[in-house]
Design a protein around this motif. Structure first.
Motif, PDB file in Angstrom:
ATOM      1  N   GLY A  77       0.791  -1.238   0.000  1.00 11.57           N
ATOM      2  CA  GLY A  77       0.000   0.000   0.000  1.00 11.57           C
ATOM      3  C   GLY A  77       0.818   1.280   0.000  1.00 11.57           C
ATOM      4  O   GLY A  77       0.268   2.370   0.015  1.00 11.57           O
ATOM      5  N   ASN A  78       2.150   1.142  -0.018  1.00  8.47           N
ATOM      6  CA  ASN A  78       3.033   2.314   0.062  1.00  8.47           C
ATOM      7  C   ASN A  78       3.234   3.041  -1.255  1.00  8.47           C
ATOM      8  O   ASN A  78       4.351   3.370  -1.622  1.00  8.47           O
ATOM      9  CB  ASN A  78       4.408   1.879   0.576  1.00  8.47           C
ATOM     10  CG  ASN A  78       4.511   2.054   2.069  1.00  8.47           C
ATOM     11  OD1 ASN A  78       3.585   2.571   2.698  1.00  8.47           O
ATOM     12  ND2 ASN A  78       5.622   1.630   2.641  1.00  8.47           N
ATOM     13  N   ASN A  79       2.171   3.279  -1.959  1.00  9.27           N
ATOM     14  CA  ASN A  79       2.249   4.121  -3.152  1.00  9.27           C
ATOM     15  C   ASN A  79       0.909   4.815  -3.262  1.00  9.27           C
ATOM     16  O   ASN A  79      -0.079   4.358  -2.697  1.00  9.27           O
ATOM     17  CB  ASN A  79       2.584   3.284  -4.396  1.00  9.27           C
ATOM     18  CG  ASN A  79       1.470   2.336  -4.759  1.00  9.27           C
ATOM     19  OD1 ASN A  79       0.413   2.747  -5.229  1.00  9.27           O
ATOM     20  ND2 ASN A  79       1.675   1.048  -4.521  1.00  9.27           N
ATOM     21  N   THR A  80       0.859   5.933  -4.012  1.00 10.05           N
ATOM     22  CA  THR A  80      -0.362   6.725  -3.979  1.00 10.05           C
ATOM     23  C   THR A  80      -1.572   5.991  -4.523  1.00 10.05           C
ATOM     24  O   THR A  80      -2.685   6.255  -4.119  1.00 10.05           O
ATOM     25  CB  THR A  80      -0.177   8.054  -4.715  1.00 10.05           C
ATOM     26  OG1 THR A  80       0.654   8.870  -3.905  1.00 10.05           O
ATOM     27  CG2 THR A  80      -1.495   8.776  -4.895  1.00 10.05           C
ATOM     28  N   SER A  81      -1.361   5.035  -5.431  1.00  7.51           N
ATOM     29  CA  SER A  81      -2.534   4.296  -5.899  1.00  7.51           C
ATOM     30  C   SER A  81      -3.090   3.492  -4.728  1.00  7.51           C
ATOM     31  O   SER A  81      -4.241   3.098  -4.735  1.00  7.51           O
ATOM     32  CB  SER A  81      -2.169   3.399  -7.079  1.00  7.51           C
ATOM     33  OG  SER A  81      -1.677   2.157  -6.646  1.00  7.51           O
ATOM     34  N   GLY A  82      -2.277   3.268  -3.709  1.00  3.53           N
ATOM     35  CA  GLY A  82      -2.754   2.657  -2.472  1.00  3.53           C
ATOM     36  C   GLY A  82      -2.865   1.145  -2.509  1.00  3.53           C
ATOM     37  O   GLY A  82      -3.320   0.546  -1.550  1.00  3.53           O
ATOM     38  N   ASN A  89       4.296   7.793   5.331  1.00  4.69           N
ATOM     39  CA  ASN A  89       4.185   6.334   5.304  1.00  4.69           C
ATOM     40  C   ASN A  89       3.686   5.711   6.599  1.00  4.69           C
ATOM     41  O   ASN A  89       4.263   4.750   7.092  1.00  4.69           O
ATOM     42  CB  ASN A  89       5.549   5.723   4.984  1.00  4.69           C
ATOM     43  CG  ASN A  89       5.695   5.457   3.503  1.00  4.69           C
ATOM     44  OD1 ASN A  89       4.740   5.638   2.743  1.00  4.69           O
ATOM     45  ND2 ASN A  89       6.863   5.010   3.096  1.00  4.69           N
ATOM     46  N   GLY A 113       4.570  10.082  -7.940  1.00  4.30           N
ATOM     47  CA  GLY A 113       3.685   9.009  -7.510  1.00  4.30           C
ATOM     48  C   GLY A 113       3.193   9.089  -6.074  1.00  4.30           C
ATOM     49  O   GLY A 113       2.721   8.108  -5.519  1.00  4.30           O
ATOM     50  N   TYR A 140      -4.723  12.201   1.023  1.00  4.44           N
ATOM     51  CA  TYR A 140      -5.900  11.350   0.832  1.00  4.44           C
ATOM     52  C   TYR A 140      -7.183  11.965   1.377  1.00  4.44           C
ATOM     53  O   TYR A 140      -8.278  11.646   0.932  1.00  4.44           O
ATOM     54  CB  TYR A 140      -5.702   9.995   1.516  1.00  4.44           C
ATOM     55  CG  TYR A 140      -4.647   9.128   0.913  1.00  4.44           C
ATOM     56  CD1 TYR A 140      -4.866   8.492  -0.299  1.00  4.44           C
ATOM     57  CD2 TYR A 140      -3.434   8.932   1.548  1.00  4.44           C
ATOM     58  CE1 TYR A 140      -3.896   7.682  -0.861  1.00  4.44           C
ATOM     59  CE2 TYR A 140      -2.451   8.126   0.992  1.00  4.44           C
ATOM     60  CZ  TYR A 140      -2.690   7.505  -0.213  1.00  4.44           C
ATOM     61  OH  TYR A 140      -1.724   6.705  -0.745  1.00  4.44           O
TER      62      TYR A 140
END
Lengths: 455, 455
Positions: free
Chosen positions: A107-112, B108, B381, B420
């Motif tokens: 989950g460590n990227n903006t797309s989640g 993070n 990203g 978010y």
């Protein structure tokens, strides 16, 4: 042996430079996908009309074990990979279990979510082929978000058909995609023939995934320089997602840890298939044994209650037919909050491994999933996506069993993403308003009986 | 020298085991905080009625350079720290700049921001003192989220007074806090005397940060076993946040990189102060020089347009007075979307460093901030928080200057968190409906003239 840290990070140079194609090690291969018109195995030429040629090639190749990851994709991966393998010390303490719990956190990227691993690959091949853009559909929005980000990176046009009810109820998902420059259209729209037809037939409809797929495919084949892309189910997607499993194995090996159980949530199979591929390969080659568990929602139990047969991959019946565990493409899952697991079928690779008895499957109910999610969030500090939380539920249950038996099992599960966009679901759970839904045998029989008869 | 990776991760054993108190190296110290009743420096005993004793001690200690980080806090830190220092290769390429850009990424963790670094410390000391729980206020929600998570970890009761308009407009923030077990009350409430009074006086009011602070403080002092905690401005908070700067410096040192510029967004000063502390220490000790830039919103320009004087820290005027750059505690910032930067004053440490000319400050307008945020998101990203994006804006501007001059500067900035929960703001920007607001000289004069007169 050095002490195991909370997070095992591989170095950039330890990131895999090849994807692994588990089909190469399967003696009995997954059945070929069929042209829905001729019911004959789809040819590369036919498939290249829908997908980029390189991706069509990957889709059909069940003998090449490794595919080099192009440098451009590796370069993008480096922004968020290698992803950490986390030792869940706090969860272990909370459960007072002798088991050692590990999770691979995607989950460590903006797309989640893990979806980005395949999105960037698909965007890359589209760019390399000189295409103008790609089309896709999205329901829950994780795939659409990942693809938008990937297309933005390669400066490709990205047209996302988003199920209208999600478009309206998940405006934030929509905004993330727009921020990445994607064109997001509520489906059914007036952009496509199929959209106009459905709007005329069912005025005021809020859409469905099947309809969105049909619109996205039509948009791809009717626009010069466009192809259609998909975020799960396909073998090419599992190939790209093998990076999850390869990194997991490398991190475990680095500390001399032998996994006993590997647990993943299963919707279309992209995460599960990616996570388990290298481990399943070892089983297939007779090198090791693992207890692999696919976890699906009780409301959409394709492995545990479906049949293994050819079926349509989409409700719109425009895509090739695949042999898979399925509830029938006409099955409409209840409004379970794990939107990413609401798929009637299962990746043909995962289905075949399951059919051969290499993996087992279980289903869990959504309130127990959210109970596990909340416990996990409170001690491990990550708010998990409802989809991922299916794996958490079973990992917790297995760790509790270890407490009873005293076994020091190494339990590894895939944490596919974060739940930042799922707070309506958390709210329902917090307010005690979440229910469970399990389809009756009659419901399943009905949708299964409407499947195509293909031998 | 080895090639610099995309992400410089320190190992767990390289994580700082001490916080750094920059005041110890300041010859001229920040002015003492004053009791609002007596206008005399607050004593440890007085402060211990509001804060935990250990935190009160840290607040008043301006001579001890290092404080050991207790093992329990280090253990929690390990779940998300060391945080990565990222080389923004993709942003550099996009800008075609010879500058090397680095960012310290603090998003993070599920709280989504750097706030957790201090929240866990404050919760720990509360637990250690045997308290039942803590109270706080939250506006934008980042602090409340972080504190909820920290209290959940130490099994402390957490009472959050959330500005009513945020409570209603940011239901997802509220749900995250509830998921972590916090008690979230819209403010003004009927729980406190001050809340009831305000509700009676202004029926239908949607609240303010000042009112929420007053309620939280009242709740702390009127309940047995409770203390009040705060997420920024205070020197204790900057002490805890020094972990950001210490890690940043360790990561740079590991690869032999000498930072030329260090850029951070500045609201109350918690992130900026933490990031720059060890670098400012080097300047103060005559060991190095750095160009340090505080970036604030043009709509709330305390450093660039405020005065340096004693003022109330809260609109409710119940907290101690601090000497700081301020716009006056009665200043009401416009509805800028960087909620975390809408504070009338500035940490007394950051204020004093600024007054001594060790750091400089600049202000930026919100549409240009979102332009930078979107560019950053598309290439790097990560969807940045609006607050963090103030630093991104200036980092980009400085990198563009380097392109003109040909300088290969090492630019380091703090990326405090993710966006978010800020998608309403992104939507406004995407729809072209975002405006800018800069207070007039008359407005500032008015609020500044209403400040207390303290010499």
């Amino acid at each position: 042996m050095s002490e195991i840290p909370y997070k095992i990070y591989l170095e950039e140079k330890e990131m895999p430079d090849r994807w692994y194609n588990v089909r190469a090690d399967m003696k009995k291969k997954p059945a070929p996908i069929l042209n829905p018109g001729t019911l004959k195995p789809v040819t590369l030429e036919e498939l290249s009309g829908i997908f980029c040629e390189e991706l069509a090639r990957q889709e059909l190749d069940d003998t090449t074990a490794y595919f080099d990851i192009p440098e451009e994709i590796r370069s993008f991966y480096k922004m968020y990979r290698p992803s950490p393998l986390v030792r869940a010390y706090c969860l272990e303490k909370k459960l007072d279990t002798p088991a050692h719990i590990y999770y691979k956190f995607e989950g460590n990227n903006t797309s989640g979510s893990h979806k980005l691993n395949s999105a960037i690959a698909q965007a890359y091949y589209a760019k390399k082929q000189g295409l103008k853009g790609v089309t896709t559909e999205t329901g829950a929005g994780q795939w659409g978000t990942a693809l938008s980000m990937a297309c933005s990176y390669f400066d490709l046009d990205c047209q996302v058909y988003m199920v209208k009810v999600s478009y309206e109820q998940k405006p934030f998902r929509r905004e993330v995609m727009r921020t990445y420059g994607a064109n997001v259209t509520p489906s059914p729209s007036m952009n496509t023939e199929v959209g106009r037809k459905i709007n005329a037939e069912f005025p005021g409809t809020t859409g469905s995934l099947g309809c969105a797929i049909s619109e996205a495919v039509e948009a791809a084949v009717t626009q010069e320089g466009y192809r259609y892309v998909l975020g799960s189910v396909l073998s090419q997607v599992l190939l790209h997602q093998s990076v999850i499993g390869l990194e997991t194995k490398a991190a475990l090996d680095k500390y001399g840890i032998k996994a006993d159980m590997i647990i993943g949530c299963a919707g279309g199979g992209s995460n599960l298939g990616g996570l388990i591929s290298p481990f399943a390969g070892e089983i297939l080659r007779g090198e090791a044994s693992y207890d692999i568990i696919a976890v699906e929602p009780a409301s959409c139990p394709s492995l545990t209650r479906g049949v293994y047969a050819y079926d349509f991959c989409d409700t719109g019946k425009v895509c090739p037919l695949a042999k898979m565990y399925t509830l029938g493409s006409g099955f409409i899952p209840s409004a379970n909050h794990a939107g990413g697991l609401r798929y009637h079928g299962m990746s043909s690779i995962v289905s075949e491994l399951y059919d051969q008895g290499l993996i087992r499957a279980t289903s869990v109910e959504q309130t127990s999933v959210f109970e596990a999610a909340e416990m996990f969030a409170r001690v491990e500090g990550i708010l998990p996506a409802p989809e991922s939380s299916h794996a958490i539920r079973v990992a917790i249950d297995e760790a509790i069993k270890c407490k009873k038996t005293g076994e020091e099992k190494n339990i590894v599960f895939g944490l596919t993403g974060t739940g930042y966009f799922d707070l309506v679901a958390y709210q329902k759970y917090n307010d005690g308003e979440m229910g469970d839904y399990i389809p009756t045998d009659e419901e399943l029989q009905k949708s299964i009986s409407q499947m195509p008869k293909v031998e």
